[in-house]
Design an enzyme around this catalytic site. Structure first.
Site, mmCIF file in Angstrom:
data_model
loop_
_atom_site.group_PDB
_atom_site.id
_atom_site.type_symbol
_atom_site.label_atom_id
_atom_site.label_comp_id
_atom_site.label_asym_id
_atom_site.label_seq_id
_atom_site.Cartn_x
_atom_site.Cartn_y
_atom_site.Cartn_z
ATOM 1 N N CYS A 1 55.140 -0.646 8.131
ATOM 2 C CA CYS A 1 53.859 0.056 8.075
ATOM 3 C C CYS A 1 53.930 1.178 7.060
ATOM 4 O O CYS A 1 54.916 1.923 7.010
ATOM 5 C CB CYS A 1 53.525 0.699 9.430
ATOM 6 N N CYS B 1 53.162 3.847 12.967
ATOM 7 C CA CYS B 1 54.314 3.014 13.269
ATOM 8 C C CYS B 1 55.162 3.647 14.383
ATOM 9 O O CYS B 1 55.546 2.996 15.347
ATOM 10 C CB CYS B 1 55.149 2.832 11.998
ATOM 11 N N GLY C 1 28.076 10.263 -2.019
ATOM 12 C CA GLY C 1 28.604 9.512 -3.154
ATOM 13 C C GLY C 1 28.347 10.159 -4.497
ATOM 14 O O GLY C 1 28.874 9.719 -5.515
#
Lengths: 276, 255, 277
Positions: free
Chosen positions: C263, C269, C29
């Site tokens: 989607c 998809c 992070g």
């Protein structure tokens, strides 16, 4: 008639502080102690070094030399673990490192700026301004933060229904009261105030002065107050330090300084006040 | 009989001793002008008595009260308070210790009211109690009782005293001075601008304070009042010299 | 190879970026500065992500590039072609087959597996920037964990809209230490950051910052106790594959108010439709 308990613990021990930007610019060889529950006024004209001294005391600017010692006493509520390990210890403000200094400023001290714009986030709501330090301390309940915010707005005589309004929609006096709420919500032990009533209309000043007196009494605050206004000093401060050209020329009980000034400069300052 | 004895016993206790007090003002602005206002003043004040400072008007009797209250510095001499558990020297007392002393021990009714503007009269009166942590309702009740006794119209209680007449301000000031029931009380012409009825109330307040064992040091110009409250007179013409610098007194009306 | 070094960047630059990535993985992070290079595309088109991908790509790796979940949009197509040309690597649209996936604003619906690397394109890496313009100050705030302002932002959302209205670039706390901007992915994707078997790398080209979430790292979305973090949901299912659990895009089909939800992840998809069919 029993002897009252007159000794109070020393909260702030200021030793030989010097911060000079040039000859007689800044402050020089300042020594004093602030006792718990005391309101100390630092008075002087602009350029006397009182604001520089406040910045050094409040942890915003390191001195060229000298120490600011904060004496913490047992039984204080301290949220920061790192700090609570040192309960009862004397913390040398500029020796403890920036992380701990900032934590100290956040958790146990407060600062009220002359200009509320310097102490507030003007773009976010009053409620968020009051709640920010609580959120920084880990409070994570929106409903409680909001309740606390409204409670503090009432305390500083702001309409709690305006909790979602941004400070920029408030008048100068209201902004200053909001700043005070934001500062006091963490229940600091020591508060620094830089001309808290400066720049306000006289009628607004009076209410604010009364409010500050009440809060100091109710919360048992210790305060270092910088002001050029001797009338404000008279009403708020227990004790005064008179500064001129970076140096303290006289200290004493507020009434003594204003009614029985000893130093030539203090006499000049006191006799120059206009009376309506 | 028993209570008589205990009262007279209380009355005999010295509460305050002043030894060889001197006061001089040095005015830098006027070429270092020195004004002697007090020479070698000594007195003893007992519990339950009212000692009245006597002397011609304008010689600065208030100076002594101001030195006892910490308003003026003590240049030379000794001021001691006598407590049941020991003495306390005021001439060497550090500034921070005065806060507690004024809150709990020494009360002062000054000639002029000096308060935060725009604060209601009743709040002005109850502040000394709040400062000691007395609960707000109780403080308010006692403030209202005192204001009622001093015949301040009830419609004025919630108004700030700034616009009151001299006599009304004086009564607010008296209420504020008496509410704390300090064991040592300094009275600087508390009846100066009062009518006969209210003078009687103040005299009653002073007598009640005596009965409590309060030691009082006062200045009263009104001879009638002086005779009714004074247990002893202290003539000061030999010890007090000139007026303190004038600008100070005029400043008292400030705020 | 057409006069280019493998994967366009010179080896020294790649080494420099890989050192930065190692640091980023070591401090989850945390934003690591790197000497970003000029790339043959404008800022805002993924120059940060492209430099990261170029630095980690091996000749045997299979690359997938998506833009808002789709493999066939301009940004995805041009970056895919770029690497085909300068690295000669094999590319794919199948999430499951890819070793490295460069993405703009989405995390694939197909769960990632160990060994995969997801490279995010990041426009503004600093989550505190909205409130604090000074870089020096924001770095100090990270160092001292002064994160009160992040909740100020969420507080303001609730005060204004009654709920947390932030729907993308929703701030997270990584490994219980650094507050991080997950790039403008929908908050729908935030839970996929948590405890993921894949390595996640983030590159900001304009600001020259990179950061990382190592595999199996705890990633929490910031919230309040009484306003917990929630992801988006739809009343509709995908009009093409019928999915009731994927992130849907609204598509306008005509100028008479006709619309459909499909989607956003085209590979997911299509795979579902293939399976159904």
């Amino acid at each position: 008639m029993k002897k009252p308990r007159l000794t109070r613990p020393v909260l702030l021990d200021v030793r030989d502080i010097t911060r000079l930007y040039g000859p007689a610019k800044g402050c020089e060889a300042i020594d004093f102690q602030l006792h718990a529950g005391e309101v100390l006024g630092i008075v002087g004209e602009s350029g006397s070094g009182k604001s520089t001294l406040l910045r050094v005391l409040a942890g915003l600017e390191a001195p060229d030399s000298g120490n600011v010692i904060y004496r913490r006493h047992a039984g204080q509520t301290v949220l920061d673990e790192d700090l609570s390990e040192n309960a009862d210890a004397a913390l040398d403000l500029y020796a403890i490192g920036e992380a701990r200094r900032r934590a100290l400023l956040r958790l146990e001290w407060g600062l009220v700026h002359q200009n509320p714009r310097d102490g507030l986030r003007m773009g976010v709501s009053a409620g968020a301004n009051i709640g920010e330090q609580l959120m920084a301390q880990g409070q994570r309940h929106y409903g409680q933060l909001r309740a606390t915010g409204q409670e503090w707005m009432r305390q500083v005589e702001l309409d709690p229904s305006r909790i979602d309004d941004a400070p920029r929609t408030f008048s100068g006096g209201m902004q200053q009261r909001l700043q005070i709420a934001r500062t006091l919500v963490t229940q600091p032990r020591l508060v620094f105030m830089d001309e808290p009533t400066g720049g306000l209309d006289v009628s607004v000043q009076a209410r604010l002065l009364d409010m500050l007196r009440t809060l100091v009494r109710q919360l048992g605050l210790s305060v270092v107050l910088v002001t050029h206004d001797l009338a404000v000093a008279r009403l708020l401060a227990h004790r005064l330090m008179v500064m001129r050209r970076g140096q303290v020329v006289e200290t004493g009980l507020t009434d003594q300084i204003l009614d029985d000034p000893q130093h030539e400069y203090t006499q000049l300052l006191v006799s120059s006040v206009l009376t309506p | 009989m028993l209570s008589e004895t205990s009262v007279s016993h209380t009355r005999s206790l010295p509460r305050l001793t002043v030894d060889g007090l001197h006061k001089q003002f040095l005015i830098h602005g006027q070429g270092g002008l020195e004004i002697d206002v007090m020479r070698d003043l000594s007195l003893t004040l007992h519990a339950g008595e009212c000692l009245v400072l006597a002397g011609r008007s304008g010689i600065g009797k208030s100076t002594l009260l101001k030195m006892l209250f910490g308003d003026y510095r003590i240049d030379q001499g000794r001021i001691r308070l006598h407590f049941d558990d020991g003495d306390l020297d005021l001439d060497t007392l550090p500034a921070y210790a005065w806060h507690g002393l004024r809150r709990d021990v020494i009360g002062y009714v000054s000639q002029f009211l000096r308060v935060v503007p725009r604060v209601a009269a009743v709040d002005v009166v109850m502040e000394p109690l709040l400062a000691r942590g007395t609960d707000e309702a109780e403080s308010r009740r006692r403030a209202e009782t005192l204001l009622a006794r001093l015949n301040l119209p009830e419609r004025l209680w919630q108004l700030p005293p700034g616009t009151f007449s001299g006599g009304e301000q004086q009564r607010v000031n008296i209420a504020r001075g008496f509410i704390g029931e300090h064991p040592l009380l300094l009275l600087d012409e508390p009846t100066a601008s009062l009518d006969a009825a209210n003078r009687d109330v103040v005299i009653a307040l002073i007598n009640e304070a005596k009965a409590r064992g309060t030691a009082m040091l006062g200045i009263f110009h009104d001879e009638d009042v002086r005779e009714r409250v004074a247990d002893r007179l202290l003539p000061l013409d030999g010890s007090l010299g000139a007026m303190p610098p004038q600008p100070k007194d005029s400043r008292e009306t400030l705020s | 190879m057409n006069g280019y070094n493998f994967a366009y960047l010179d080896e020294q630059t790649k080494r420099m970026i890989r050192r930065g990535l190692l640091k980023a993985v070591a401090i989850p992070g945390y934003q690591v500065p790197f000497g970003g290079r000029e790339m043959p595309m404008p800022y805002g088109w993924g120059t940060g992500g492209v430099q990261l991908t170029a630095s980690i790509l091996g000749a045997d790796d299979i690359l997938k590039v998506i833009d808002q979940g789709a493999d066939d949009t301009t940004n995805a197509v041009s970056i895919r072609h770029f690497f085909q040309r300068v690295a000669g690597v094999e590319t794919t649209t199948a999430t499951i087959a890819a070793d490295v996936i460069q993405t703009r604003h989405r995390i694939p619906e197909t769960p990632l597996r160990s060994g995969q690397i997801l490279v995010f394109q990041v426009p503004i890496p600093e989550p505190l920037r909205f409130i604090e313009p000074s870089e020096q100050e924001t770095r100090l705030m990270h160092a001292l964990e002064e994160y009160g302002v992040m909740h100020v932002k969420l507080y303001e959302d609730i005060a204004r809209y009654g709920h947390i209205a932030t729907t993308y670039a929703y701030p997270v706390k990584v490994d219980d230490r650094y507050v991080m901007d997950p790039s403008p992915i929908p908050k729908f994707d935030n839970p996929k950051l948590n405890d993921s078997p894949a390595l996640m790398l983030f590159g900001a080209g304009r600001e020259k910052r990179l950061y990382a979430i190592p595999p199996y790292t705890r990633v929490e979305s910031l919230d309040f106790e009484d306003h917990p973090f929630e992801i988006q949901s739809w009343e509709e299912n995908c009009a093409l594959c019928g999915s009731d659990h994927s992130y849907l895009d609204e598509v306008i089909t005509d100028d008479k108010g006709g619309r459909m939800f499909v989607c956003s992840d085209t590979d997911y998809c299509q795979t579902r439709r293939g399976e159904v069919a």
